[in-house]
Design a protein around this motif. Structure first.
Motif, PDB file in Angstrom:
ATOM      1  N   ALA A 140       0.835  -1.202   0.000  1.00  0.00           N
ATOM      2  CA  ALA A 140       0.000   0.000   0.000  1.00  0.00           C
ATOM      3  C   ALA A 140       0.870   1.252   0.000  1.00  0.00           C
ATOM      4  N   SER A 141       0.337   2.326  -0.538  1.00  0.00           N
ATOM      5  CA  SER A 141       1.065   3.597  -0.523  1.00  0.00           C
ATOM      6  C   SER A 141       1.171   4.111   0.905  1.00  0.00           C
ATOM      7  N   ARG A 142       2.150   4.974   1.124  1.00  0.00           N
ATOM      8  CA  ARG A 142       2.295   5.559   2.462  1.00  0.00           C
ATOM      9  C   ARG A 142       1.042   6.316   2.868  1.00  0.00           C
ATOM     10  N   THR A 143       0.407   6.941   1.880  1.00  0.00           N
ATOM     11  CA  THR A 143      -0.822   7.694   2.174  1.00  0.00           C
ATOM     12  C   THR A 143      -1.914   6.765   2.688  1.00  0.00           C
ATOM     13  N   ASN A 144      -2.097   5.618   2.021  1.00  0.00           N
ATOM     14  CA  ASN A 144      -3.137   4.678   2.450  1.00  0.00           C
ATOM     15  C   ASN A 144      -2.822   4.059   3.801  1.00  0.00           C
ATOM     16  N   ILE A 145      -1.544   3.740   4.032  1.00  0.00           N
ATOM     17  CA  ILE A 145      -1.162   3.196   5.340  1.00  0.00           C
ATOM     18  C   ILE A 145      -1.473   4.209   6.435  1.00  0.00           C
ATOM     19  N   ALA A 146      -1.134   5.470   6.175  1.00  0.00           N
ATOM     20  CA  ALA A 146      -1.403   6.521   7.164  1.00  0.00           C
ATOM     21  C   ALA A 146      -2.898   6.677   7.391  1.00  0.00           C
ATOM     22  N   LEU A 150      -3.848   5.720  11.100  1.00  0.00           N
ATOM     23  CA  LEU A 150      -4.233   6.918  11.859  1.00  0.00           C
ATOM     24  C   LEU A 150      -5.746   7.019  11.992  1.00  0.00           C
ATOM     25  N   GLY A 151      -6.471   6.578  10.961  1.00  0.00           N
ATOM     26  CA  GLY A 151      -7.934   6.584  11.060  1.00  0.00           C
ATOM     27  C   GLY A 151      -8.419   5.658  12.155  1.00  0.00           C
ATOM     28  N   ALA A 152      -7.806   4.453  12.227  1.00  0.00           N
ATOM     29  CA  ALA A 152      -8.181   3.512  13.287  1.00  0.00           C
ATOM     30  C   ALA A 152      -7.827   4.065  14.662  1.00  0.00           C
ATOM     31  N   ALA A 157      -9.335   6.698  19.788  1.00  0.00           N
ATOM     32  CA  ALA A 157      -9.230   7.890  20.644  1.00  0.00           C
ATOM     33  C   ALA A 157     -10.599   8.536  20.846  1.00  0.00           C
ATOM     34  N   ALA A 158     -11.384   8.584  19.765  1.00  0.00           N
ATOM     35  CA  ALA A 158     -12.727   9.157  19.877  1.00  0.00           C
ATOM     36  C   ALA A 158     -13.598   8.316  20.794  1.00  0.00           C
ATOM     37  N   ALA A 159     -13.434   6.979  20.721  1.00  0.00           N
ATOM     38  CA  ALA A 159     -14.207   6.106  21.612  1.00  0.00           C
ATOM     39  C   ALA A 159     -13.877   6.386  23.068  1.00  0.00           C
ATOM     40  N   VAL A 160     -12.599   6.633  23.343  1.00  0.00           N
ATOM     41  CA  VAL A 160     -12.200   6.966  24.715  1.00  0.00           C
ATOM     42  C   VAL A 160     -12.861   8.264  25.163  1.00  0.00           C
ATOM     43  N   MET A 161     -12.842   9.278  24.291  1.00  0.00           N
ATOM     44  CA  MET A 161     -13.472  10.559  24.640  1.00  0.00           C
ATOM     45  C   MET A 161     -14.973  10.404  24.857  1.00  0.00           C
ATOM     46  N   GLY A 320     -11.873  10.022  11.532  1.00  0.00           N
ATOM     47  CA  GLY A 320     -11.199   8.734  11.431  1.00  0.00           C
ATOM     48  C   GLY A 320     -11.888   7.817  10.437  1.00  0.00           C
ATOM     49  N   ALA A 321     -13.232   7.784  10.477  1.00  0.00           N
ATOM     50  CA  ALA A 321     -13.986   6.958   9.534  1.00  0.00           C
ATOM     51  C   ALA A 321     -13.786   7.432   8.104  1.00  0.00           C
ATOM     52  N   LEU A 322     -13.760   8.756   7.904  1.00  0.00           N
ATOM     53  CA  LEU A 322     -13.528   9.293   6.557  1.00  0.00           C
ATOM     54  C   LEU A 322     -12.146   8.902   6.044  1.00  0.00           C
ATOM     55  N   ALA A 323     -11.147   8.926   6.943  1.00  0.00           N
ATOM     56  CA  ALA A 323      -9.791   8.546   6.533  1.00  0.00           C
ATOM     57  C   ALA A 323      -9.758   7.098   6.062  1.00  0.00           C
ATOM     58  N   VAL A 324     -10.369   6.200   6.828  1.00  0.00           N
ATOM     59  CA  VAL A 324     -10.390   4.786   6.442  1.00  0.00           C
ATOM     60  C   VAL A 324     -11.192   4.596   5.155  1.00  0.00           C
ATOM     61  N   THR A 325     -12.300   5.337   5.032  1.00  0.00           N
ATOM     62  CA  THR A 325     -13.169   5.212   3.866  1.00  0.00           C
ATOM     63  C   THR A 325     -12.445   5.565   2.574  1.00  0.00           C
TER      64      THR A 325
END
Length: 430
Positions: A140-146, A150-152, A157-161, A320-325
């Protein structure tokens, strides 16, 4: 023909990224709603009894929905073609049952607000297993890995908040807090590991609807064993107490709702892989909070700080969901997926062309399309169980906003209808 000989010129298959994303998001909506019945943990039932009752509802749903959508003849034909996956599916069900029981202990000991974010770290466990065992994100590209990693992390982190936004009403018991935290972490590890059998099944061409019918045998068998061994055996209150009869409907319903979410999660795992599908389905934290705050009034007395955590946590989770999407797999990453698929075909002597087209939802349904008479018996029995439990049910003694129940129920039905229509139109639930 040996499957390896086909890898030099793999068949052209369509992109299934969009289908997987839609299923992952729908899974989040339904899995979040399924947490509402866990409030019954304070009813006096043991965690084993609660989990067993929910698994009974899960068992009912896992046979009813595949029977309704595909018919048992197609399910059995699929399983007959993939006999080697039956023990794996049963093992996955056993892992789920233990993990689900641990979540009930965690909710009892530290509250849903703390336990939910902890066990949702299963997405990070899933990403690790997906990379190690199935080559996900390899190439995968570095962009997709990130985006995926990072999305996950953002979703966790959002779940913790969001969890801390309701911590003031969690009612955690100090003397049992450590055990509750460990139970939630254990559930996270088991649920993260459970996705290994999921992924193995789907890259071998097994239909998710077939997988779950065997999966539930492991669930129900494990829960019965736990009750017999640790909760009083045949004398357990869950088998004899008439006082809990009015609660069974809600626990069955919670299990049924969870199955709808899990089916969407299964299709998301099939079409996106573990690393992308599970973080998307873990947006259930936001929907679980919506039920808690809007229906049960968990934030009615929250101060400005807790309300701010809700806003920030929701925004972070959406980002985060948008990043994974948007992390669409590249051709190099798809090549790594095909390598894993080739290994499965070689190991079990499967037809590579058929398996890869099944993986992309392009294989037509098996010829066993005519419904059997017992299909109607299964559906009638499931409806009869719910009618019987509903007649004996009482609304739990919990303050609820029924207007918001209606609104969220409409969202549930709309997400299911949209996801089911997309799956049917594009893959015929393959």
């Amino acid at each position: 023909m040996n499957s390896a000989s086909r890898t030099n010129s793999p068949p052209v298959v369509r992109s299934v990224h969009g289908i997987g994303v839609a299923c992952g998001l729908a899974a989040g909506v339904w899995l979040g709603a399924a947490e509402a019945p866990t409030k019954l943990v304070n009813s006096g039932l043991s965690p084993y009894a609660i989990s067993l009752c929910m698994v009974a509802g899960v068992f009912t749903a896992r046979w009813t929905v595949p029977t309704l959508l595909k018919g048992t003849r197609q399910v059995f034909a699929d399983l007959s073609e993939h006999r080697h996956l039956i023990p794996i599916a049963i093992l996955a069900g056993m892992l789920w049952a233990v993990a689900n029981t641990l979540t009930v202990f965690a909710i009892r000991d530290v509250g849903l607000a703390i336990a939910f974010p902890l066990w949702n770290t299963n997405s990070l466990v899933g990403i690790l297993w997906g990379r190690l065992l199935f080559g996900e994100l390899k190439g995968a590209s570095r962009t997709n890995i990130a985006k995926v990693v990072l999305g996950a992390l953002a979703i966790v982190a959002a779940a913790v908040m969001l969890g801390f936004s309701t911590i003031h009403t969690s009612g955690a018991h100090g003397d049992r807090a450590v055990g509750g935290v460990l139970a939630a972490i254990g559930a996270s590890l088991l649920w993260g590991t459970m996705y290994i059998p999921y992924r193995k099944a789907y890259i071998s061409g097994l239909n998710p609807l077939s997988f779950v019918t065997v999966f539930t045998i492991g669930e129900l068998g494990t829960m019965l064993a736990l009750v017999f061994a640790l909760d009083g055996g045949t004398k357990a209150a869950v088998f004899h107490s008439g006082e809990i009869r009015h609660l069974l409907f809600w626990l069955f319903l919670g299990g049924f709702v969870w199955v709808i979410g899990d089916l969407f999660q299964q299709f998301a795992t099939k079409y996106l892989g573990i690393g992308r599908g599970i973080p998307l389905s873990n947006t259930n934290q936001m929907w679980g909070l919506a039920w808690g705050a809007l229906v049960f009034g968990e934030l009615a007395h929250a101060d400005a700080t807790h309300r701010l955590l809700v806003v920030i946590g929701s925004v972070v989770m959406i980002c985060g969901a948008l990043a994974v999407t948007t992390a669409v797999a590249t051709e190099k990453e798809n090549s790594s997926m095909r390598e894993a698929l080739v290994r499965e075909c070689a190991r079990y002597d499967l037809d590579y062309d058929r398996v890869i087209r099944t993986y992309a939802g392009e294989v037509p349904a098996t010829s066993a399309t005519r419904r059997a008479w017992w299909d109607y018996v299964i559906l009638a029995a499931a409806v009869g169980v719910f009618i019987w439990l509903g007649i004996n049910a009482r609304i739990p003694a919990l303050a609820m906003n029924f207007a918001w129940v209606g609104v969220l129920a409409v969202i549930l039905l709309a997400s299911a209808a949209a996801g089911a229509w997309l799956l049917w139109k594009t893959t015929k639930f393959s």
